[in-house]
Scaffold this motif. Structure first.
Motif, PDB file in Angstrom:
ATOM      1  N   ASN A  12       0.829  -1.050   0.058  1.00 43.35           N
ATOM      2  CA  ASN A  12      -0.295   0.090   0.029  1.00 43.35           C
ATOM      3  C   ASN A  12       0.780   1.675  -0.008  1.00 43.35           C
ATOM      4  OD1 ASN A  12      -2.031  -1.345   0.258  1.00 43.35           O
ATOM      5  ND2 ASN A  12      -2.213  -1.370   2.293  1.00 43.35           N
ATOM      6  N   LEU A  13       1.826   1.457   0.660  1.00 39.86           N
ATOM      7  CA  LEU A  13       3.079   2.203   0.526  1.00 39.86           C
ATOM      8  C   LEU A  13       3.497   3.257  -0.881  1.00 39.86           C
ATOM      9  CD1 LEU A  13       4.706   4.174   2.201  1.00 39.86           C
ATOM     10  CD2 LEU A  13       5.839   3.002   2.490  1.00 39.86           C
ATOM     11  N   ILE A  14       3.729   2.135  -1.214  1.00 44.63           N
ATOM     12  CA  ILE A  14       4.166   2.036  -2.879  1.00 44.63           C
ATOM     13  C   ILE A  14       2.912   2.520  -3.415  1.00 44.63           C
ATOM     14  CG2 ILE A  14       5.035   0.587  -5.051  1.00 44.63           C
ATOM     15  CD1 ILE A  14       6.213  -1.605  -3.258  1.00 44.63           C
ATOM     16  N   ASP A  15       2.299   1.843  -3.568  1.00 40.50           N
ATOM     17  CA  ASP A  15       0.960   2.394  -4.024  1.00 40.50           C
ATOM     18  C   ASP A  15       0.373   4.030  -4.191  1.00 40.50           C
ATOM     19  OD1 ASP A  15      -0.158  -0.221  -5.150  1.00 40.50           O
ATOM     20  OD2 ASP A  15      -1.424   0.033  -3.801  1.00 40.50           O
ATOM     21  N   LEU A  16       0.917   4.585  -2.148  1.00 41.12           N
ATOM     22  CA  LEU A  16       0.821   5.744  -2.055  1.00 41.12           C
ATOM     23  C   LEU A  16       2.011   6.235  -3.200  1.00 41.12           C
ATOM     24  CD1 LEU A  16      -0.039   5.717   1.608  1.00 41.12           C
ATOM     25  CD2 LEU A  16      -1.496   7.082   0.104  1.00 41.12           C
ATOM     26  N   LEU A  17       2.956   5.975  -2.580  1.00 42.41           N
ATOM     27  CA  LEU A  17       4.041   6.586  -2.840  1.00 42.41           C
ATOM     28  C   LEU A  17       3.631   7.412  -4.937  1.00 42.41           C
ATOM     29  CD1 LEU A  17       6.931   4.830  -1.743  1.00 42.41           C
ATOM     30  CD2 LEU A  17       6.097   6.910  -1.411  1.00 42.41           C
ATOM     31  N   GLU A  20       1.354  10.052  -5.207  1.00 46.96           N
ATOM     32  CA  GLU A  20       1.947  10.855  -5.023  1.00 46.96           C
ATOM     33  C   GLU A  20       3.250  11.428  -5.857  1.00 46.96           C
ATOM     34  OE1 GLU A  20       3.721  10.372  -1.257  1.00 46.96           O
ATOM     35  OE2 GLU A  20       2.120  10.082  -0.353  1.00 46.96           O
ATOM     36  N   SER A  21       2.733  10.934  -7.440  1.00 48.21           N
ATOM     37  CA  SER A  21       4.053  11.517  -8.627  1.00 48.21           C
ATOM     38  C   SER A  21       5.484  10.800  -8.005  1.00 48.21           C
ATOM     39  CB  SER A  21       3.702  12.525  -9.099  1.00 48.21           C
ATOM     40  OG  SER A  21       2.701  13.046  -9.201  1.00 48.21           O
ATOM     41  N   LYS A  22       6.037  10.084  -7.631  1.00 51.62           N
ATOM     42  CA  LYS A  22       7.263   9.560  -7.114  1.00 51.62           C
ATOM     43  C   LYS A  22       7.221   8.378  -7.687  1.00 51.62           C
ATOM     44  CE  LYS A  22       7.989  11.838  -2.752  1.00 51.62           C
ATOM     45  NZ  LYS A  22       6.408  12.373  -1.996  1.00 51.62           N
ATOM     46  N   VAL A  23       8.710   8.165  -8.245  1.00 53.93           N
ATOM     47  CA  VAL A  23       9.073   7.151  -8.819  1.00 53.93           C
ATOM     48  C   VAL A  23       9.720   6.274  -7.993  1.00 53.93           C
ATOM     49  CG1 VAL A  23      10.602   6.461 -10.603  1.00 53.93           C
ATOM     50  CG2 VAL A  23       9.757   8.377 -11.193  1.00 53.93           C
ATOM     51  N   VAL A  24       8.747   5.460  -8.237  1.00 57.29           N
ATOM     52  CA  VAL A  24       9.086   4.400  -6.704  1.00 57.29           C
ATOM     53  C   VAL A  24      10.061   3.074  -7.980  1.00 57.29           C
ATOM     54  CG1 VAL A  24       8.407   2.685  -5.328  1.00 57.29           C
ATOM     55  CG2 VAL A  24       7.132   4.873  -5.775  1.00 57.29           C
ATOM     56  N   VAL A  25      10.900   2.609  -7.833  1.00 61.28           N
ATOM     57  CA  VAL A  25      12.144   1.224  -8.042  1.00 61.28           C
ATOM     58  C   VAL A  25      11.708   0.443  -6.857  1.00 61.28           C
ATOM     59  CG1 VAL A  25      13.997   0.619  -9.270  1.00 61.28           C
ATOM     60  CG2 VAL A  25      12.531   2.685  -9.941  1.00 61.28           C
ATOM     61  N   GLY A  26      11.552  -0.595  -7.472  1.00 59.63           N
ATOM     62  CA  GLY A  26      11.955  -1.954  -6.751  1.00 59.63           C
ATOM     63  C   GLY A  26      12.306  -3.007  -7.377  1.00 59.63           C
ATOM     64  N   PRO A  27      12.837  -4.011  -6.767  1.00 61.02           N
ATOM     65  CA  PRO A  27      12.686  -6.020  -7.724  1.00 61.02           C
ATOM     66  C   PRO A  27      11.627  -6.177  -7.798  1.00 61.02           C
ATOM     67  CG  PRO A  27      14.050  -5.891  -5.862  1.00 61.02           C
ATOM     68  CD  PRO A  27      13.403  -4.557  -5.571  1.00 61.02           C
ATOM     69  N   LEU A  39       7.824   0.812 -10.183  1.00 59.83           N
ATOM     70  CA  LEU A  39       6.845  -0.504 -10.155  1.00 59.83           C
ATOM     71  C   LEU A  39       5.389   0.672 -10.241  1.00 59.83           C
ATOM     72  CD1 LEU A  39       8.288  -1.167  -6.638  1.00 59.83           C
ATOM     73  CD2 LEU A  39       8.215  -2.751  -8.548  1.00 59.83           C
ATOM     74  N   ALA A  40       4.522  -0.072 -10.904  1.00 62.83           N
ATOM     75  CA  ALA A  40       3.467   1.090 -11.369  1.00 62.83           C
ATOM     76  C   ALA A  40       2.440   0.527  -9.820  1.00 62.83           C
ATOM     77  CB  ALA A  40       2.531   0.784 -12.103  1.00 62.83           C
ATOM     78  N   ALA A  41       3.075  -0.084  -9.144  1.00 57.57           N
ATOM     79  CA  ALA A  41       1.995  -0.264  -7.893  1.00 57.57           C
ATOM     80  C   ALA A  41       2.509  -1.841  -7.238  1.00 57.57           C
ATOM     81  CB  ALA A  41       0.456  -1.109  -8.198  1.00 57.57           C
ATOM     82  N   GLY A  42       1.937  -1.534  -5.557  1.00 58.88           N
ATOM     83  CA  GLY A  42       2.805  -2.318  -4.427  1.00 58.88           C
ATOM     84  C   GLY A  42       2.216  -4.015  -4.778  1.00 58.88           C
ATOM     85  N   SER A  43       1.866  -4.457  -5.598  1.00 61.10           N
ATOM     86  CA  SER A  43       1.716  -5.475  -6.157  1.00 61.10           C
ATOM     87  C   SER A  43       3.145  -6.082  -7.544  1.00 61.10           C
ATOM     88  CB  SER A  43       0.596  -5.937  -7.055  1.00 61.10           C
ATOM     89  OG  SER A  43       0.354  -5.138  -7.904  1.00 61.10           O
ATOM     90  N   GLU A  44       3.279  -5.150  -8.131  1.00 60.63           N
ATOM     91  CA  GLU A  44       4.622  -5.542  -8.488  1.00 60.63           C
ATOM     92  C   GLU A  44       5.905  -6.047  -7.913  1.00 60.63           C
ATOM     93  OE1 GLU A  44       3.376  -3.207 -12.561  1.00 60.63           O
ATOM     94  OE2 GLU A  44       4.780  -2.586 -11.577  1.00 60.63           O
ATOM     95  N   LEU A  45       6.320  -5.951  -6.833  1.00 60.72           N
ATOM     96  CA  LEU A  45       7.135  -5.752  -6.073  1.00 60.72           C
ATOM     97  C   LEU A  45       7.290  -7.285  -5.865  1.00 60.72           C
ATOM     98  CD1 LEU A  45       9.713  -4.259  -3.975  1.00 60.72           C
ATOM     99  CD2 LEU A  45       7.752  -5.019  -1.875  1.00 60.72           C
ATOM    100  N   THR A  46       8.462  -7.679  -5.877  1.00 61.14           N
ATOM    101  CA  THR A  46       8.788  -9.058  -5.188  1.00 61.14           C
ATOM    102  C   THR A  46       9.987  -9.650  -4.681  1.00 61.14           C
ATOM    103  OG1 THR A  46       9.567 -11.581  -6.469  1.00 61.14           O
ATOM    104  CG2 THR A  46      10.214  -9.797  -7.950  1.00 61.14           C
ATOM    105  N   LEU A  47      10.288  -9.624  -3.766  1.00 57.67           N
ATOM    106  CA  LEU A  47      11.018 -10.017  -2.681  1.00 57.67           C
ATOM    107  C   LEU A  47      11.853 -11.184  -3.328  1.00 57.67           C
ATOM    108  CD1 LEU A  47       9.644  -7.289  -0.134  1.00 57.67           C
ATOM    109  CD2 LEU A  47      11.716  -6.928  -2.395  1.00 57.67           C
TER     110      LEU A  47
END
Ligand code: SF4
Ligand code: SF4
Length: 336
Positions: A12-17, A20-27, A39-47
């Motif tokens: 959800n934090l990723i979704d919010l960021l 907020e127009s932030k670029v969120v990058v993650g695995p 990441l376009a959404a928190g569901s895309e994060l894979t750890l």
């Protein structure tokens, strides 16, 4: 009380960021590999695994335009890149071997010259590191002074817990600001039970001893022995979170074009080729010696840091099986 965030709230934090127009990058899974990607959404994060390439390209892209030029009315007009347009970025889910690298690279990019392309991206970035629970045989972060739960370089550090949530520690003011701005997603727990960290089989290396050996063995039969088979492909440098050599070229015509900064590698045969044609590193073992010297002696001499986080990527990527951890182990065992 320890602060925690559930896995769902991390997403959800990723979704919010993103909102907020932030670029969120993650695995993120990209076909058969995991890569650091927007990441376009928190569901895309894979750890689940270490991304194939490191996160350094977030601050130091593979190739970027640093200015453009155009002849107008007989005069050359130069237009700078507007760095104020670099976006606020949150890197999320970087294990310690990746989270640590920007803090190592800051020294060289703000040394004799402030590289504002790198530094502006650093100023506008927040790094959410995560303790590593999934190392493999190539990893050796503990041998170079880090650890699967090392916080170095992270602004906010997450520790996976056995119940699937994460303990959170704000390491810097940036990390604290991220938590404070989204306080509703974070909770508290009376106690936390961390999931087992990644195991590492490599012995602890004595980096001081290794450096001392390097100081006295610029010329040594070891270099030929370990790197005669190196084909100079540069993969080890390109995939490394700490290698940072780059070249600058103009592309275009005498009328218009752009100046570009792009990655280079000391393993390339022409890396030190002079305009005269003389090349001081004329054979591959001299080039590989430089790789080891730079990481474990020169950078430490200059900045007091080791230029390796033990991520193991170069070990996995080398097409001829050159293993930097094995080489360090060999040097570590030397008595003279
Ligand atoms: S030298 Fe190899 S192990 Fe060390 S940080 Fe670079 S890629 Fe990782
Ligand atoms: S990846 Fe291996 S073969 Fe390629 S330059 Fe590095 S050490 Fe040499």
């Amino acid at each position: 009380m320890p602060q925690i965030i559930t896995e769902q709230n991390l997403r959800n934090l990723i979704d919010l960021l993103v909102k907020e127009s932030k670029v969120v990058v993650g695995p993120k899974q990209a076909d058969s590999v995991v890569l650091y990607q927007p990441l376009a959404a928190g569901s895309e994060l894979t750890l689940d695994s270490l991304p194939r390439r490191s996160a350094k390209e977030l601050f130091f892209p593979i190739c970027e335009k640093i200015l453009s030029y155009q002849r107008q009315d007989g005069k050359m007009q130069v237009t700078d890149v507007d760095r104020s347009r670099f976006p606020e970025t949150v890197l999320i889910g970087a294990p310690p071997c990746d989270a640590a690298s920007p803090a190592i690279l800051d020294a060289v990019f703000s040394w004799d010259y402030n590289d504002e392309f790198y530094l502006e991206r650093r100023r506008k970035s927040t790094i959410v590191g995560i303790a590593c629970t999934k190392g493999d045989d190539a990893c050796f972060c503990t041998a170079v002074g880090l650890a699967p739960n090392a916080e170095a370089g992270s602004d906010l550090f997450l520790t996976p817990l056995k119940d699937g949530s994460y303990a959170c520690k704000a390491v810097t003011e940036k990390g604290k600001a991220l938590v404070d701005a989204h306080a509703g997603l974070f909770g508290e727990a009376a106690s936390v039970d961390a999931a087992p960290f990644a195991e590492q089989g490599t012995e602890k290396l004595d980096l001081v001893k290794i450096k001392k050996w390097l100081e006295g063995h610029f010329e040594d039969p070891l270099w030929e022995k370990i790197s005669d088979i190196c084909v100079g492909c540069g993969s080890c440098a390109f995939i490394c979170p700490a290698c940072h050599c780059f070249d600058i070229n103009d592309e275009g015509s005498t009328e218009q074009g752009s100046r570009r900064k792009h990655w280079d590698a000391c393993g390339f045969s022409k890396f030190t080729n002079h305009a005269s044609g003389h090349n001081p590193r004329d054979v591959q073992n001299k080039r590989y010696r430089n790789r080891i010297m730079h990481k474990f002696k020169y950078y430490d001499d200059k900045f007091g840091k080791t230029l390796c986080t033990g991520c193991g990527r170069c070990v996995r990527a080398c097409p001829v099986g050159i293993d930097i951890a094995e080489i360090l182990s060999t040097i570590n065992a030397k008595q003279d």
